[in-house]
Design a protein around this motif. Structure first.
Motif, mmCIF file in Angstrom:
data_model
loop_
_atom_site.group_PDB
_atom_site.id
_atom_site.type_symbol
_atom_site.label_atom_id
_atom_site.label_comp_id
_atom_site.label_asym_id
_atom_site.label_seq_id
_atom_site.Cartn_x
_atom_site.Cartn_y
_atom_site.Cartn_z
ATOM 1 N N ALA A 75 0.835 -1.201 0.000
ATOM 2 C CA ALA A 75 0.000 0.000 0.000
ATOM 3 C C ALA A 75 0.871 1.253 0.000
ATOM 4 C CB ALA A 75 -0.925 -0.003 1.206
ATOM 5 N N ALA A 76 1.934 1.254 0.808
ATOM 6 C CA ALA A 76 2.822 2.415 0.877
ATOM 7 C C ALA A 76 3.463 2.696 -0.475
ATOM 8 C CB ALA A 76 3.895 2.185 1.935
ATOM 9 N N LEU A 77 3.906 1.628 -1.152
ATOM 10 C CA LEU A 77 4.508 1.804 -2.477
ATOM 11 C C LEU A 77 3.490 2.351 -3.475
ATOM 12 C CD1 LEU A 77 6.536 -1.541 -2.585
ATOM 13 C CD2 LEU A 77 7.522 0.767 -2.545
ATOM 14 N N ALA A 78 2.268 1.816 -3.424
ATOM 15 C CA ALA A 78 1.229 2.284 -4.348
ATOM 16 C C ALA A 78 0.837 3.731 -4.056
ATOM 17 C CB ALA A 78 0.001 1.369 -4.244
ATOM 18 N N VAL A 79 0.798 4.082 -2.796
ATOM 19 C CA VAL A 79 0.466 5.459 -2.423
ATOM 20 C C VAL A 79 1.503 6.432 -2.970
ATOM 21 C CG1 VAL A 79 0.423 7.057 -0.466
ATOM 22 C CG2 VAL A 79 -0.940 4.963 -0.393
ATOM 23 N N GLN A 80 2.781 6.118 -2.755
ATOM 24 C CA GLN A 80 3.821 7.026 -3.230
ATOM 25 C C GLN A 80 3.789 7.152 -4.755
ATOM 26 O OE1 GLN A 80 4.862 8.994 -1.293
ATOM 27 N NE2 GLN A 80 6.239 8.303 0.332
ATOM 28 N N GLU A 81 3.503 6.075 -5.441
ATOM 29 C CA GLU A 81 3.388 6.132 -6.901
ATOM 30 C C GLU A 81 2.182 6.985 -7.306
ATOM 31 O OE1 GLU A 81 2.888 3.067 -10.727
ATOM 32 O OE2 GLU A 81 3.486 2.294 -8.756
ATOM 33 N N GLY A 82 1.055 6.802 -6.598
ATOM 34 C CA GLY A 82 -0.136 7.588 -6.905
ATOM 35 C C GLY A 82 0.056 9.063 -6.612
ATOM 36 N N LEU A 83 0.729 9.385 -5.515
ATOM 37 C CA LEU A 83 0.989 10.783 -5.176
ATOM 38 C C LEU A 83 1.904 11.435 -6.207
ATOM 39 C CD1 LEU A 83 1.516 10.495 -1.306
ATOM 40 C CD2 LEU A 83 -0.484 11.398 -2.504
ATOM 41 N N ALA A 84 2.900 10.677 -6.673
ATOM 42 C CA ALA A 84 3.799 11.210 -7.701
ATOM 43 C C ALA A 84 3.032 11.508 -8.988
ATOM 44 C CB ALA A 84 4.934 10.223 -7.968
ATOM 45 N N ALA A 85 2.054 10.649 -9.289
ATOM 46 C CA ALA A 85 1.280 10.848 -10.526
ATOM 47 C C ALA A 85 0.443 12.123 -10.455
ATOM 48 C CB ALA A 85 0.388 9.633 -10.775
ATOM 49 N N ILE A 86 -0.219 12.370 -9.312
ATOM 50 C CA ILE A 86 -1.073 13.558 -9.234
ATOM 51 C C ILE A 86 -0.248 14.832 -9.077
ATOM 52 C CG2 ILE A 86 -2.995 12.256 -8.273
ATOM 53 C CD1 ILE A 86 -2.378 13.468 -5.553
ATOM 54 N N GLY A 89 3.264 18.012 -13.185
ATOM 55 C CA GLY A 89 2.836 19.328 -13.644
ATOM 56 C C GLY A 89 2.822 20.369 -12.549
ATOM 57 N N VAL A 90 3.010 19.947 -11.293
ATOM 58 C CA VAL A 90 3.071 20.889 -10.179
ATOM 59 C C VAL A 90 4.524 21.319 -9.992
ATOM 60 C CG1 VAL A 90 2.635 21.219 -7.711
ATOM 61 C CG2 VAL A 90 1.105 19.770 -9.085
ATOM 62 N N SER A 91 4.751 22.602 -9.783
ATOM 63 C CA SER A 91 6.124 23.092 -9.622
ATOM 64 C C SER A 91 6.771 22.429 -8.405
ATOM 65 C CB SER A 91 6.135 24.608 -9.453
ATOM 66 O OG SER A 91 5.438 24.991 -8.278
ATOM 67 N N GLU A 92 8.092 22.278 -8.455
ATOM 68 C CA GLU A 92 8.826 21.558 -7.416
ATOM 69 C C GLU A 92 8.564 22.129 -6.027
ATOM 70 O OE1 GLU A 92 10.848 18.902 -7.118
ATOM 71 O OE2 GLU A 92 10.273 18.327 -9.145
ATOM 72 N N ASP A 93 8.508 23.457 -5.920
ATOM 73 C CA ASP A 93 8.368 24.064 -4.601
ATOM 74 C C ASP A 93 6.966 23.907 -4.035
ATOM 75 O OD1 ASP A 93 7.766 26.156 -6.717
ATOM 76 O OD2 ASP A 93 7.026 27.179 -4.929
ATOM 77 N N ARG A 94 5.982 23.501 -4.867
ATOM 78 C CA ARG A 94 4.611 23.339 -4.393
ATOM 79 C C ARG A 94 4.187 21.866 -4.300
ATOM 80 N NH1 ARG A 94 3.100 26.449 -1.246
ATOM 81 N NH2 ARG A 94 1.067 25.446 -1.446
ATOM 82 N N ARG A 95 5.074 20.937 -4.631
ATOM 83 C CA ARG A 95 4.704 19.527 -4.573
ATOM 84 C C ARG A 95 4.539 19.074 -3.127
ATOM 85 N NH1 ARG A 95 7.240 15.699 -9.284
ATOM 86 N NH2 ARG A 95 6.590 16.998 -11.040
ATOM 87 N N MET A 96 3.491 18.293 -2.879
ATOM 88 C CA MET A 96 3.231 17.744 -1.556
ATOM 89 C C MET A 96 3.817 16.344 -1.488
ATOM 90 S SD MET A 96 -0.377 17.406 0.508
ATOM 91 C CE MET A 96 -0.404 19.166 0.862
ATOM 92 N N ARG A 97 4.817 16.182 -0.643
ATOM 93 C CA ARG A 97 5.491 14.894 -0.499
ATOM 94 C C ARG A 97 5.257 14.351 0.907
ATOM 95 N NH1 ARG A 97 8.994 17.946 -3.740
ATOM 96 N NH2 ARG A 97 9.684 16.907 -5.655
ATOM 97 N N PHE A 98 4.905 13.091 0.984
ATOM 98 C CA PHE A 98 4.673 12.432 2.264
ATOM 99 C C PHE A 98 5.868 11.568 2.640
ATOM 100 C CE2 PHE A 98 0.376 13.652 1.475
ATOM 101 C CZ PHE A 98 -0.282 13.616 2.708
ATOM 102 N N ARG A 99 6.187 11.556 3.915
ATOM 103 C CA ARG A 99 7.069 10.544 4.484
ATOM 104 C C ARG A 99 6.182 9.418 5.021
ATOM 105 N NH1 ARG A 99 9.243 15.419 6.822
ATOM 106 N NH2 ARG A 99 11.376 15.848 6.149
ATOM 107 N N ILE A 100 6.608 8.180 4.816
ATOM 108 C CA ILE A 100 5.820 7.037 5.300
ATOM 109 C C ILE A 100 6.724 6.111 6.105
ATOM 110 C CG2 ILE A 100 4.453 5.013 4.656
ATOM 111 C CD1 ILE A 100 3.535 6.450 2.172
ATOM 112 N N GLY A 101 6.225 5.697 7.264
ATOM 113 C CA GLY A 101 6.908 4.704 8.092
ATOM 114 C C GLY A 101 6.005 3.496 8.293
ATOM 115 N N VAL A 102 6.580 2.298 8.291
ATOM 116 C CA VAL A 102 5.800 1.066 8.478
ATOM 117 C C VAL A 102 6.503 0.198 9.517
ATOM 118 C CG1 VAL A 102 4.785 -0.969 7.387
ATOM 119 C CG2 VAL A 102 5.023 1.146 6.069
ATOM 120 N N HIS A 103 5.703 -0.301 10.476
ATOM 121 C CA HIS A 103 6.243 -1.175 11.520
ATOM 122 C C HIS A 103 5.298 -2.342 11.746
ATOM 123 C CE1 HIS A 103 8.247 -2.588 15.066
ATOM 124 N NE2 HIS A 103 7.214 -2.329 15.851
#
Length: 604
Positions: A75-86, A89-103
């Motif tokens: 799920a974490a891998l799919a989420v990061q891929e999906g977030l990158a897709a949306i 076209g968004v400028s680098e300084d406005r991109r929303m990037r998530f950190r994900i931790g799994v335990h």
């Protein structure tokens, strides 16, 4: 808590939050909220698709549990891929990037589906170790999913993380489509100028190195830096990162570009202090964070008697190097020598090392001792009096202060205001005290209201130091007390932007939760309270917000389950005490607050 209402089980926990969220909000709140909504939809889609369950999406964070570690990582891998897709076209300084931790570990799960325990805490700490747009997992997860997902695992070694007694071995997850790595903790490019608070010349002042060879002099070097931060913050032409955030880099080898990106600042000031006998040498260098170029560097030598003059000269040089158009009047206004007694000043520095919203009882007791001695040495030391008032207020707020604290706090606030009307920190701390304690006296008897005095002090503080963290914190609290919930949340949110790495973040988020309660927004208040206790597990006010929110939402059984924890943190809490120390202006609201806590099971 009844055993039947909680079960312990093994689960995979996914924790995530946005890297640089405060910076994004400072740049464009509307666009950031829209991007966050889109990101939440991506999380929900892939968590559901991999047999997971969303537990919480408070603020910019996500918490979910899975039956298997493989499902959580997939799920974490799919989420990061999906977030990158949306984000295309968004400028680098406005991109929303998530950190994900799994335990993978034990959790405590209540009948309502909420979870807590070390398993959740470790997942949250792993998320903090992840890179923006990346995933970090524990060794338990790595062992369980190896060969089952299309990814490689890079060993990051054992990590000592907050509130976990044992080291946690972490692994960075990489795929063929992973974005090129940036150095750890380097989330975003330096922000461009924005038509907002961040468009001002922005600066972080890092802790100066103590070159004296005496560890006991650390507080002296830290105090010099704090005074420089305060002087710069008082200038309306600067956006200055608060001391509590810049000091998270203390004792660490830092990359200035990384600091600039993490804190969202254009400039970084660093330096050193060498104290020998009555002589002191201060060096400083101002660096443009984006490219690492040196804007200015100098050395200042003098006697301890000249310490305030040395600080003024450093501040003036920084101002001159960054913004030549700064009005001279602003520089002059920033020069307010706190005391002529260096021993009193030394004690004040010792007191303020850890004195902040949400400070623990031992810290507050120690700080009060130092401040009382400073006031004895210099009875006109207004800043020491204002800080003593703040310490007394915090003691009452957290449930262990008594009538003597009320009396001392009010006396110190009144004297500080009488002696010094042009220092925003003094005005803010004293105004907060008048707002919190101003209608009580010996025995907690209600004698009269002082909200007008509190508001006047806060307004004056905001006009003189609009970018000071303590001013914004105090403004948020006093606005809440008088029922101005939305204004309070605005002040608290701005304080979070100024101090994005604030160690007392739980107190700020609790304040936002209290404001939502005043406004009758109970779901929002509950989310804030839960996030506050996640940030600061021992801060009593966060639990109070949760309990009141649950009662107001009709979830009485859940509220009652939290009361033992509330009483553990504040053993003296009672309905009588709540009525006597509640700082809210609206009498009906105070009564409703007491009734809510009675319904939850707080003793009379």
């Amino acid at each position: 808590m009844p055993e039947s209402s909680v079960r312990q089980r093994l689960a995979a926990i996914l924790a995530a939050d946005v890297a640089g969220y405060s910076r994004l909000m400072a740049g464009d709140e509307r666009a950031t909220v829209a991007a966050l909504d889109s990101a939440r939809a991506v999380f929900r889609e892939h968590i559901d698709a991999h047999q997971g369950r969303v537990i919480d999406m408070a603020g910019d964070s996500v918490l979910a549990v899975f039956e298997t570690a493989t499902g959580a990582v997939a799920a974490a891998l799919a989420v990061q891929e999906g977030l990158a897709a949306i984000a295309e076209g968004v400028s680098e300084d406005r991109r929303m990037r998530f950190r994900i931790g799994v335990h993978l570990g034990d959790i405590m799960e209540k009948t309502d589906g909420t979870v807590y325990g070390d398993g959740v805490n470790i997942a949250a700490r792993l998320e903090g170790l992840a890179e923006p747009g990346g995933i970090t997992v524990s060794d338990a997860v790595q062992g369980a999913v190896r060969g089952k997902v299309t990814a490689s695992f890079i060993d990051q070694g054992e990590q000592q993380v907050k509130n976990i007694p044992h080291p946690v071995r972490a692994f960075r997850v990489e795929t063929e489509t992973s974005a090129p790595r940036t150095p750890a903790g380097q989330p975003e490019p330096a922000p461009p100028a924005k038509p907002s608070i961040a468009a001002l010349p922005s600066i972080a002042v890092l802790p100066f190195a103590n070159m004296s060879g005496d560890p006991e002099q650390e507080y002296f070097a830290d105090g010099i830096v704090e005074d420089i931060i305060t002087a710069l913050s008082r200038m309306q032409s600067f956006f200055v990162i608060a001391r509590n955030s810049s000091f998270t880099y203390k004792g660490k080898a830092v990359d200035i570009k990384q600091v600039g990106r993490e804190l969202g600042v254009r400039y970084v000031l660093e330096g050193s202090v060498r104290k020998a006998g009555n002589r002191v040498r201060i060096t400083g260098q101002l660096i443009e964070a984006e490219n690492g170029s040196h804007v200015w560097a100098d050395r200042f030598d003098g006697a301890l008697d000249d310490i305030f003059d040395l600080q003024d000269r450093i501040t003036e040089c920084v101002v001159g190097a960054i913004e030549p158009s700064i009005r001279r009047a602003e520089i002059d206004r920033a020069r307010l020598k706190p005391t002529n007694n260096l021993d009193a000043y030394d004690l004040c520095l010792r007191a303020t090392q850890n004195l902040r919203p949400g400070a623990s009882r031992p810290v507050l007791d120690e700080a009060l001792g130092f401040l009382r001695r400073a006031i004895e040495l210099d009875p006109a030391f207004s800043l020491a009096k204002a800080l003593a008032a703040f310490a007394c207020t915090q003691r009452v707020l957290q449930g262990f202060g008594d009538a003597d604290d009320v009396k001392e706090g009010l006396r110190c606030a009144e004297q500080a205001l009488a002696n010094h009307q042009d220092n925003p920190s003094i005005l803010a701390l004293s105004g907060l005290t008048l707002g919190m304690l101003g209608y009580r006296a010996l025995g907690f008897r209600v004698l009269g209201f002082r909200y007008d005095e509190a508001l006047h002090a806060i307004e004056r503080a905001l006009s003189l130091g609009p970018n000071l963290f303590i001013v914004l914190f105090a403004a948020g609290a006093v606005r809440t007390f008088v029922g101005e919930a939305d204004a309070a949340i605005e002040h608290y949110t701005r304080a979070m932007r100024i101090s994005p790495r604030e160690p007392g973040m739980g107190a700020l988020i609790s304040g936002i939760g209290s404001a939502h309660l005043v406004a009758g927004r109970y779901e929002e208040a509950l989310a804030a309270g839960q996030r506050a206790t996640h940030e600061s597990p021992d801060y009593v006010m966060g639990y109070g917000v949760i309990v009141r929110s649950l009662v107001s939402l009709g979830r009485l059984d859940e509220a009652k389950q939290l009361v033992p924890r509330l009483l553990e943190l504040a053993p003296g809490m009672s309905i009588a005490r709540i009525r006597s120390v509640s700082p809210y202006k609206d009498k009906a609201y105070r009564n409703r607050m007491a009734e809510d806590m009675r319904a939850a099971g707080i003793p009379e």
